[in-house]
Design a protein around this motif. Structure first.
Motif, PDB file in Angstrom:
ATOM      1  N   ILE A 261      -2.318 -12.673   3.470  1.00 21.73           N
ATOM      2  CA  ILE A 261      -2.253 -11.399   2.761  1.00 21.73           C
ATOM      3  C   ILE A 261      -2.961 -11.513   1.410  1.00 21.73           C
ATOM      4  N   ARG A 262      -2.872 -12.664   0.801  1.00 19.44           N
ATOM      5  CA  ARG A 262      -3.575 -12.892  -0.473  1.00 19.44           C
ATOM      6  C   ARG A 262      -5.081 -12.770  -0.290  1.00 19.44           C
ATOM      7  N   ASP A 263      -5.621 -13.443   0.735  1.00 12.27           N
ATOM      8  CA  ASP A 263      -7.068 -13.385   0.966  1.00 12.27           C
ATOM      9  C   ASP A 263      -7.513 -11.997   1.405  1.00 12.27           C
ATOM     10  N   LEU A 264      -6.650 -11.288   2.138  1.00 13.60           N
ATOM     11  CA  LEU A 264      -6.971  -9.927   2.539  1.00 13.60           C
ATOM     12  C   LEU A 264      -7.129  -9.038   1.307  1.00 13.60           C
ATOM     13  N   ALA A 265      -6.226  -9.163   0.357  1.00 15.27           N
ATOM     14  CA  ALA A 265      -6.310  -8.364  -0.861  1.00 15.27           C
ATOM     15  C   ALA A 265      -7.594  -8.663  -1.630  1.00 15.27           C
ATOM     16  N   HIS A 266      -7.946  -9.940  -1.730  1.00 13.50           N
ATOM     17  CA  HIS A 266      -9.177 -10.300  -2.438  1.00 13.50           C
ATOM     18  C   HIS A 266     -10.413  -9.802  -1.684  1.00 13.50           C
ATOM     19  N   LEU A 267     -10.376  -9.834  -0.341  1.00 10.60           N
ATOM     20  CA  LEU A 267     -11.489  -9.335   0.464  1.00 10.60           C
ATOM     21  C   LEU A 267     -11.688  -7.836   0.236  1.00 10.60           C
ATOM     22  N   LEU A 268     -10.593  -7.094   0.200  1.00 10.44           N
ATOM     23  CA  LEU A 268     -10.678  -5.655  -0.038  1.00 10.44           C
ATOM     24  C   LEU A 268     -11.137  -5.356  -1.466  1.00 10.44           C
ATOM     25  N   ALA A 269     -10.654  -6.142  -2.413  1.00 12.91           N
ATOM     26  CA  ALA A 269     -11.074  -5.944  -3.799  1.00 12.91           C
ATOM     27  C   ALA A 269     -12.577  -6.149  -3.931  1.00 12.91           C
ATOM     28  N   ALA A 270     -13.094  -7.190  -3.303  1.00 17.39           N
ATOM     29  CA  ALA A 270     -14.529  -7.453  -3.356  1.00 17.39           C
ATOM     30  C   ALA A 270     -15.318  -6.341  -2.680  1.00 17.39           C
ATOM     31  N   ALA A 271     -14.800  -5.825  -1.561  1.00 19.20           N
ATOM     32  CA  ALA A 271     -15.501  -4.767  -0.823  1.00 19.20           C
ATOM     33  C   ALA A 271     -15.540  -3.461  -1.596  1.00 19.20           C
ATOM     34  N   THR A 272     -14.572  -3.251  -2.491  1.00 23.02           N
ATOM     35  CA  THR A 272     -14.534  -2.025  -3.282  1.00 23.02           C
ATOM     36  C   THR A 272     -15.114  -2.219  -4.673  1.00 23.02           C
ATOM     37  N   GLY A 273     -15.605  -3.422  -4.957  1.00 15.31           N
ATOM     38  CA  GLY A 273     -16.236  -3.679  -6.250  1.00 15.31           C
ATOM     39  C   GLY A 273     -15.277  -4.014  -7.363  1.00 15.31           C
ATOM     40  N   ARG A 274     -14.025  -4.298  -7.037  1.00 14.37           N
ATOM     41  CA  ARG A 274     -13.049  -4.688  -8.054  1.00 14.37           C
ATOM     42  C   ARG A 274     -13.114  -6.185  -8.287  1.00 14.37           C
ATOM     43  N   THR A 275     -13.118  -6.596  -9.541  1.00 16.04           N
ATOM     44  CA  THR A 275     -13.164  -8.029  -9.849  1.00 16.04           C
ATOM     45  C   THR A 275     -11.770  -8.635  -9.940  1.00 16.04           C
ATOM     46  N   ASN A 276     -10.751  -7.788 -10.055  1.00 24.20           N
ATOM     47  CA  ASN A 276      -9.371  -8.280 -10.042  1.00 24.20           C
ATOM     48  C   ASN A 276      -8.524  -7.232  -9.343  1.00 24.20           C
ATOM     49  N   GLY A 277      -7.299  -7.066  -9.744  1.00 22.82           N
ATOM     50  CA  GLY A 277      -6.475  -6.019  -9.148  1.00 22.82           C
ATOM     51  C   GLY A 277      -5.422  -6.524  -8.185  1.00 22.82           C
ATOM     52  N   VAL A 278      -5.134  -7.823  -8.202  1.00 23.96           N
ATOM     53  CA  VAL A 278      -4.125  -8.397  -7.310  1.00 23.96           C
ATOM     54  C   VAL A 278      -3.087  -9.127  -8.151  1.00 23.96           C
ATOM     55  N   ARG A 279      -1.823  -8.808  -7.922  1.00 19.28           N
ATOM     56  CA  ARG A 279      -0.750  -9.527  -8.605  1.00 19.28           C
ATOM     57  C   ARG A 279       0.352  -9.865  -7.606  1.00 19.28           C
ATOM     58  N   PHE A 280       1.202 -10.798  -7.967  1.00 15.86           N
ATOM     59  CA  PHE A 280       2.193 -11.335  -7.043  1.00 15.86           C
ATOM     60  C   PHE A 280       3.605 -11.166  -7.613  1.00 15.86           C
ATOM     61  N   ASP A 281       4.543 -10.838  -6.721  1.00 12.84           N
ATOM     62  CA  ASP A 281       5.957 -10.778  -7.077  1.00 12.84           C
ATOM     63  C   ASP A 281       6.669 -11.846  -6.258  1.00 12.84           C
ATOM     64  N   LEU A 282       6.889 -12.983  -6.895  1.00 13.32           N
ATOM     65  CA  LEU A 282       7.429 -14.135  -6.178  1.00 13.32           C
ATOM     66  C   LEU A 282       8.901 -13.971  -5.819  1.00 13.32           C
ATOM     67  N   ASP A 283       9.554 -12.961  -6.364  1.00 22.82           N
ATOM     68  CA  ASP A 283      10.976 -12.762  -6.082  1.00 22.82           C
ATOM     69  C   ASP A 283      11.221 -11.882  -4.860  1.00 22.82           C
ATOM     70  N   LYS A 284      10.167 -11.288  -4.304  1.00 23.13           N
ATOM     71  CA  LYS A 284      10.331 -10.384  -3.166  1.00 23.13           C
ATOM     72  C   LYS A 284      10.237 -11.169  -1.849  1.00 23.13           C
TER      73      LYS A 284
END
Length: 328
Positions: A261-284
């Motif tokens: 799921i982490r790599d999927l988010a980064h793949l989508l971010a790259a495809a949409t031109g976003r350089t970041n935009g991913v954060r994690f909630d380790l308690d969920k």
């Protein structure tokens, strides 16, 4: 050249203006079939993407009403096949609040489709099922035999339980009435015309909407959990291959390409031109560490190679950006 199996056949597609249904309609028309497209909610924007041809008939009907469904079937001389794409689904909040309704409506839709197909002596019936029928506890690739016959478990998820009913109803109707019923079991489906509304439970549209609006994608846990995906066009082609071969009544549909799921988010971010935009909630909670399907049957039936996730994501993002204002 061998004629296409679907050429000149009349196929009823329920939920024909929905995500999967509209792609089924489009593919069938491309193969020379006559298509009776049933829909409950009109979607003019989807109609605009479908071929303009006399081979396509559209009828507004709620298939929860059996008499209305039968009347729609009788607008054509004969229904050679029916592909049921109609379903009630939603995000987790909707699932929890409307689980009983979801189970009830999905069960009645399947029951009505089967009754109509018996009445009309329809040759092929496709009831799209889901990989959700498999146990959440297994981390091994799940084979078609690992279903309700081997492991039946209760779930408060009305959508999941309705798909189990679909499978059971198919079994009983095959045995008693000798019907040719196919229950394809796709993994996570994505692609153009997906549900980009606020109630969607599909991970890729959810992430795309967040990224397009400038928000961060929130991932529960560290994102190491892996999942598999299938592009909607490949799902449709696989279903048609399944029916044409008539070799298997149940079939896992997916690809061997898994992604965290982490790599999927980064793949989508790259495809949409976003350089970041991913954060994690380790308690969920993160769910199962791995969910995958055994694809031995799939590879023996299909006559094509499904596209890579990267290629499919690019196709989906292109469609999404082109239709951004409308889907919002």
């Amino acid at each position: 050249m061998t004629p296409d199996y679907w050429a000149d056949r009349t196929v009823m597609v329920t939920g024909g203006l929905g995500f999967v249904g509209s792609h089924v309609v489009e593919e069938l028309l491309g193969r020379g079939a006559r298509v009776l497209c049933l829909y409950r909610t009109d979607r003019p924007e989807v109609r605009a993407e479908l071929p303009a041809t006399e081979a396509l008939s559209t009828v507004c009907v709620d298939i929860l009403d059996y008499d209305a469904l039968l009347a729609a079937a009788e607008t054509v001389p004969h229904v050679d096949a029916v592909i049921n794409c109609a379903t009630l689904d939603g995000n987790m909040e909707f699932l929890l609040e409307h689980s009983g309704r979801m189970f009830d409506e999905n069960v009645r839709m399947v029951s009505n489709v089967l009754q109509m197909a018996r009445h009309c002596k329809t040759q092929d019936v496709v009831l799209i099922s889901s990989a959700e029928i498999y146990s959440y506890e297994s981390e091994e690739p799940m084979r078609e035999e690992d279903d309700h016959r081997r492991h039946m478990e209760f779930s408060p998820n009305g959508y999941r339980m309705s798909k189990m009913f679909t499978e059971i109803a198919a079994d009983l109707h095959r045995e008693q009435f000798g019907m040719r019923i196919y229950t394809p079991r796709p993994t996570n489906v994505y692609g153009p015309r997906d549900d980009f509304g606020t109630t969607t439970n599909h991970v890729i549209p959810n992430m795309l909407m967040k990224l397009a609006s400038g928000e961060d994608v929130e991932i529960w846990g560290d994102g190491s959990q892996t999942r598999t995906f299938i592009h909607v066009n490949d799902l449709v082609r696989a279903i048609l291959c399944m029916v044409q071969s008539a070799e298997h009544k149940t079939l896992n549909i997916g690809t061997p390409e898994s992604i965290s799921i982490r790599d999927l988010a980064h793949l989508l971010a790259a495809a949409t031109g976003r350089t970041n935009g991913v954060r994690f909630d380790l308690d969920k909670p993160v769910g199962a560490a791995r969910r995958a399907l055994d694809l031995e049957r799939f590879h023996s039936v299909v006559d094509f190679t499904p596209r890579s996730l990267k290629s499919g994501i690019a196709d989906t993002v292109q469609w999404y950006q082109k239709n951004l204002q409308r889907v919002r």
